[in-house]
Design an enzyme around this catalytic site. Structure first.
Site, short mmCIF file in Angstrom:
data_model
loop_
_atom_site.label_atom_id
_atom_site.label_comp_id
_atom_site.label_asym_id
_atom_site.label_seq_id
_atom_site.Cartn_x
_atom_site.Cartn_y
_atom_site.Cartn_z
N LYS A 1 0.94 -1.25 -0.02
CA LYS A 1 0.08 -0.01 0.05
C LYS A 1 0.83 1.31 -0.03
O LYS A 1 0.77 2.17 -0.68
CB LYS A 1 -0.81 -0.12 1.32
CG LYS A 1 -1.41 1.21 1.48
CD LYS A 1 -2.55 1.30 2.70
CE LYS A 1 -1.78 1.56 4.13
NZ LYS A 1 -1.45 2.97 4.17
N ARG B 1 -4.95 10.19 4.68
CA ARG B 1 -4.37 11.47 4.98
C ARG B 1 -3.03 11.47 3.72
O ARG B 1 -2.56 12.24 3.33
CB ARG B 1 -3.26 10.94 6.24
CG ARG B 1 -4.01 11.26 7.40
CD ARG B 1 -3.13 10.89 8.41
NE ARG B 1 -2.02 11.81 8.42
CZ ARG B 1 -1.93 13.21 8.97
NH1 ARG B 1 -3.08 13.79 9.59
NH2 ARG B 1 -1.10 13.77 8.77
N PRO C 1 1.47 16.51 11.77
CA PRO C 1 1.41 17.51 11.19
C PRO C 1 2.15 17.50 9.88
O PRO C 1 2.56 16.45 9.36
CB PRO C 1 2.48 18.73 11.91
CG PRO C 1 3.23 17.55 12.90
CD PRO C 1 2.33 16.37 12.95
N VAL C 2 1.95 18.26 8.83
CA VAL C 2 2.69 18.31 7.56
C VAL C 2 3.36 19.47 7.30
O VAL C 2 3.88 19.99 6.03
CB VAL C 2 1.52 18.10 6.27
CG1 VAL C 2 0.98 16.69 6.25
CG2 VAL C 2 0.57 19.28 6.20
N ILE D 1 7.43 6.98 17.22
CA ILE D 1 7.00 7.39 16.11
C ILE D 1 6.06 8.47 16.05
O ILE D 1 5.85 9.59 15.86
CB ILE D 1 6.94 6.68 14.83
CG1 ILE D 1 8.44 5.61 14.65
CG2 ILE D 1 6.63 7.27 13.53
CD1 ILE D 1 9.57 6.46 14.38
N ARG E 1 -9.02 -0.32 4.57
CA ARG E 1 -8.01 0.60 3.99
C ARG E 1 -6.75 0.24 3.62
O ARG E 1 -6.32 0.68 2.58
CB ARG E 1 -7.99 2.04 4.95
CG ARG E 1 -9.15 2.66 5.22
CD ARG E 1 -8.91 3.87 5.83
NE ARG E 1 -7.25 4.30 5.49
CZ ARG E 1 -6.44 4.81 6.36
NH1 ARG E 1 -6.75 5.03 7.76
NH2 ARG E 1 -5.24 5.05 5.88
N1 EPU Z 1 6.21 14.65 11.18
C1 EPU Z 1 6.18 15.95 11.51
N2 EPU Z 1 6.09 16.77 10.44
C2 EPU Z 1 5.86 16.69 9.23
C3 EPU Z 1 5.64 15.21 8.92
C4 EPU Z 1 5.85 14.33 9.93
O1 EPU Z 1 6.27 16.31 12.63
O2 EPU Z 1 5.47 17.58 8.24
C5 EPU Z 1 6.25 13.54 12.40
C6 EPU Z 1 4.74 12.79 12.62
O3 EPU Z 1 4.05 13.54 13.04
C7 EPU Z 1 5.51 11.57 12.85
C8 EPU Z 1 6.88 11.23 12.33
O4 EPU Z 1 7.31 12.68 11.79
O5 EPU Z 1 5.58 11.64 14.30
C9 EPU Z 1 6.73 10.36 11.15
O6 EPU Z 1 6.02 10.71 10.26
P1 EPU Z 1 5.82 10.25 8.81
O7 EPU Z 1 5.76 11.51 8.07
O8 EPU Z 1 7.21 9.60 8.44
O9 EPU Z 1 4.58 9.43 8.41
P2 EPU Z 1 3.75 9.48 7.16
O10 EPU Z 1 4.65 9.65 5.98
O11 EPU Z 1 2.54 10.24 7.37
C10 EPU Z 1 4.05 7.00 6.67
C11 EPU Z 1 3.01 5.82 6.39
C12 EPU Z 1 2.54 5.39 7.63
C13 EPU Z 1 3.58 5.04 8.60
C14 EPU Z 1 4.63 6.23 8.71
C15 EPU Z 1 5.85 5.77 9.73
C16 EPU Z 1 2.33 6.20 4.15
C17 EPU Z 1 1.33 6.41 3.24
N3 EPU Z 1 2.01 6.22 5.57
O12 EPU Z 1 3.45 7.95 7.20
O13 EPU Z 1 1.73 4.23 7.50
O14 EPU Z 1 3.04 4.68 10.04
O15 EPU Z 1 5.15 6.63 7.40
O16 EPU Z 1 6.50 4.68 9.17
O17 EPU Z 1 3.49 5.86 3.64
C18 EPU Z 1 0.06 2.84 7.79
O18 EPU Z 1 0.24 2.19 6.68
O19 EPU Z 1 -0.99 2.35 8.75
C19 EPU Z 1 0.69 3.93 8.35
C20 EPU Z 1 0.09 4.84 9.12
#
Ligand code: EPU
Length: 417
Positions: free
Chosen positions: A22, A92, A122-123, A326, A396
């Site tokens: 996914k 998301r 956050p993003v 995380i 999902r």
């Molecule tokens: N974070 C920030 N600011 C940002 C982006 C992230 O503070 O702009 C923080 C997040 O809040 C978190 C950490 O950084 O504490 C890591 O988050 P990350 O951005 O790596 O997560 P993500 O990209 O939103 C992806 C996967 C998730 C998985 C995480 C961690 C996808 C579509 N989603 O999410 O998958 O848990 O990386 O490996 O690739 C799932 O499949 O169930 C899922 C949640």
């Protein structure tokens, strides 16, 4: 709304075919925005998040068609830069269209994702990176509104190595002018798989899988045909199912190359592994040792496997400690596992799991995707009937989980809630 009904305890036996990933498929689908040629993806799982991304891509004016495990995407006639709240709120990962839209159309209107069941998420790092690449980015009425005269290469440093943030900015950088260097980038295999796809499309990228990734912008990208990597989290989920039911199963089409942390923990817990081929492994277990788990970025132990291992450890011979580093709120499954008779307490970002002799079936509620998988795993070994409600979370991210488990001999069925 559907639920799963599981009659336990179950023993599993046989072979399971692991689907495409996914979290590798979703960014690759967004990458189709970067070209006016066909992007053909094989080994794409048929699950809700993929159909939501397809819907989003179609709303942008692109084609997204499925034929079995193959998707054909074409954005020759892309006509919109708008990702609406109604879709983004259900997934998301919709944020992944932000970078490609700005790169291709020089503008994007993408709904802010908002928080979710596992944390605030956050993003800011996605947005800051785009700003550094000369985009003008503002939040207006709940939307990220980005515009640029043309993206320019930049040096980007992430405080936290974000997975989708890294993917978004790589996709923005491939069509920008000059060189972009991303430091403290995510090293997850899904990021590497995306880069492989982009390189096949003609992008110039170096350093994928390392913490510094360098992208040299190119004028345009070509079409591509690519087979998505298989899902390491789905494979790990079946391994946890084997652990808790003390069964022997064979996983086919598994991305063993990306599963070191999962395999190591499985063995430490007492499981046995036999690698039969590059993508095939036989797993079995007849005891569950208590262990310490600390989630971490790749190549550490994945947060997406935390709930499933916790479910298995509820029946360990001793006390396990699981630390989540995380996401700040990823223990929603604990209260539900305790309804099945588990003995887990939470202390800050640690869960202390005291092994019990048995779990007893009950009605439990799924709260997010991986938590749901943990509850299903626990339900497999619980005595009597377990109803797992709200499995739309599970749909999902898992392709036909109940069918795959049934084929392994589990007594599990889908019913209307
Ligand atoms: N974070 C920030 N600011 C940002 C982006 C992230 O503070 O702009 C923080 C997040 O809040 C978190 C950490 O950084 O504490 C890591 O988050 P990350 O951005 O790596 O997560 P993500 O990209 O939103 C992806 C996967 C998730 C998985 C995480 C961690 C996808 C579509 N989603 O999410 O998958 O848990 O990386 O490996 O690739 C799932 O499949 O169930 C899922 C949640």
């Amino acid at each position: 709304m559907d639920k799963f009904v599981i009659e336990g305890p179950n023993r599993l036996k046989g072979e399971v075919y692991i689907s495409g990933s996914k979290n590798a498929s979703l960014p690759m689908m967004a990458a189709a925005i970067l070209t006016d040629k066909d992007v053909i993806l094989h080994n794409v799982p048929d699950l809700k998040d993929v159909s939501t991304m397809c819907e989003l891509i179609k709303r942008l004016g692109c084609v997204c068609e499925r034929d079995g495990k193959t998707l054909r995407l074409n954005c020759a006639d892309i006509s919109s830069d708008f990702a609406p709240y109604e879709l983004v709120k259900t997934m998301r990962a919709s944020i992944l269209v932000l970078g490609p839209l700005v790169a291709r159309l020089k503008s994007a209107h993408v709904s802010m994702p908002g928080g979710c069941a596992i944390g605030v998420r956050p993003v800011n790092l996605h947005i800051n990176g785009l700003k550094q690449m000369s985009a003008d980015v503002n939040i207006e009425h709940g939307y990220i509104v980005a515009k640029t005269e043309g993206l320019k290469g930049s040096n980007i440093y992430f405080d936290i190595p974000t997975v989708t943030g890294t993917e978004n900015l790589i996709m923005a950088a491939v069509l920008s002018e000059g060189k972009t260097v991303i430091k403290n980038a995510a090293k997850e295999p899904e990021v590497v798989d995306l880069v492989r796809l982009l390189k096949k499309m003609g992008a110039k990228i170096e350093g994928e899988g390392e913490s510094t990734i360098t992208i040299e912008g190119v004028e345009g990208l070509d079409g591509v045909e690519y087979s998505v990597m298989s899902d390491r989290i789905e494979a790990g989920t079946f391994m946890c199912a084997a652990l808790i039911t003390k069964s022997e199963i064979t996983l086919r089409n598994a991305p063993i190359f990306a599963m070191d942390a999962i395999v190591d923990k499985f063995v430490e817990i007492g499981g046995e592994i036999e690698i039969l081929a590059d993508d095939t492994l036989k797993v079995s277990a007849d005891k569950i040792n208590p262990v310490m788990i600390k989630t971490a970025v790749y190549p550490g132990f994945p947060t997406d496997m935390q709930a499933q291992f916790m479910a298995a450890l509820t029946l360990a011979e001793g006390t396990s400690i699981i630390e989540e580093t995380i996401f700040e709120n990823r223990f929603m499954h604990v209260a539900e596992l305790n309804r099945l008779g588990a003995n887990i307490i939470i202390s800050g970002n640690k869960a202390i799991v005291e092994g019990v002799d048995r779990l007893i079936g009950a009605t439990v509620m799924a709260t997010d995707l991986r938590a749901s998988a943990g509850l299903v795993i626990a339900g497999l070994s619980a005595e009597g009937r377990t109803d797992v409600l709200r499995i739309y979370h599970l749909d999902r991210g898992y392709e036909s989980l109940e069918k795959k488990l049934s084929l392994l001999g589990a007594n599990i069925r889908r019913e209307k809630q």
